[in-house]
Design a protein around this motif. Structure first.
Motif, PDB file in Angstrom:
ATOM      1  N   SER A  26      63.343 -64.804  48.899  1.00 19.11           N
ATOM      2  CA  SER A  26      62.318 -65.641  48.277  1.00 19.11           C
ATOM      3  C   SER A  26      62.681 -67.084  48.572  1.00 19.11           C
ATOM      4  O   SER A  26      63.809 -67.510  48.299  1.00 19.11           O
ATOM      5  N   SER A  28      61.692 -71.119  47.991  1.00 26.33           N
ATOM      6  CA  SER A  28      60.937 -72.124  47.251  1.00 26.33           C
ATOM      7  C   SER A  28      61.042 -73.432  48.015  1.00 26.33           C
ATOM      8  O   SER A  28      62.125 -73.989  48.139  1.00 26.33           O
ATOM      9  N   LYS A  42      58.842 -63.562  50.052  1.00 27.95           N
ATOM     10  CA  LYS A  42      57.962 -64.460  49.307  1.00 27.95           C
ATOM     11  C   LYS A  42      58.291 -65.908  49.659  1.00 27.95           C
ATOM     12  O   LYS A  42      59.454 -66.288  49.704  1.00 27.95           O
ATOM     13  N   HIS A  44      57.183 -69.756  48.358  1.00 29.98           N
ATOM     14  CA  HIS A  44      56.490 -70.614  47.387  1.00 29.98           C
ATOM     15  C   HIS A  44      56.508 -72.019  47.960  1.00 29.98           C
ATOM     16  O   HIS A  44      57.434 -72.783  47.717  1.00 29.98           O
ATOM     17  N   GLY A  45      55.511 -72.345  48.764  1.00 29.02           N
ATOM     18  CA  GLY A  45      55.424 -73.639  49.432  1.00 29.02           C
ATOM     19  C   GLY A  45      54.583 -73.492  50.685  1.00 29.02           C
ATOM     20  O   GLY A  45      54.170 -72.393  51.052  1.00 29.02           O
TER      21      GLY A  45
END
Length: 156
Positions: A26, A28, A42, A44-45
């Motif tokens: 993941s 970020s 995943k 996030h950005g």
């Protein structure tokens, strides 16, 4: 022999992937890449291809992105929550789910793919699409202001 020459001349549509974000990863923060990027995990950005690069991004059916995507070639079979800017080619596979607007030059969409947003045909290079991203934010603000003004007129 003729058959072998034809096979060598063809390039696979999926391209070569230099980087893998695995299903156990993941991230970020924003990701900038060139070449090929395959996402099973995943992010996030934002995911942005370097300017002028003939880059390809592939998001598998288990991949998730929460942020905008800007790349010339994009193949999606997972979930994206953000806008997608594909200046050359966009392929939405059967399990693709996009919650945002899609800006594309050429699009290929399989039965079962879902887009919860607008599909906008554009023939602009990736750099100009980034300007379109700012314009879409301005358009959203204008719609919100228009809605507020409309609500105020009802109150009177």
């Amino acid at each position: 022999m003729l058959g072998k020459k034809n096979q060598k001349a063809r390039k696979p549509s999926t391209g070569h992937f230099d980087t893998l974000i695995s299903s156990k990863t993941s991230i970020s923060g924003d990701v900038q890449f060139s070449g090929g990027l395959h996402v099973d995990g995943k992010v996030h950005g934002k995911i942005v291809a370097e300017d002028g690069a003939d880059a390809i991004l592939r998001i598998s059916e288990i991949g998730e992105v929460e942020g905008d995507i800007v790349a010339p070639h994009v193949v999606i079979n997972g979930t994206v929550r953000g806008d997608v800017y594909a200046s050359a080619h966009l392929e939405l596979a059967q399990k693709a789910s996009i919650h945002g607007n899609v800006y594309y030059n050429l699009i290929q969409m399989a039965i079962g793919a879902a887009v919860n947003g607008n599909l906008v045909h554009q023939k602009e290079p990736v750099g100009l699409l980034r300007q379109g991203e700012a314009a879409s934010s301005t358009a959203i603000a204008e719609v919100e202001n228009s809605s507020e003004a409309h609500d105020d007129s009802r109150a009177e």
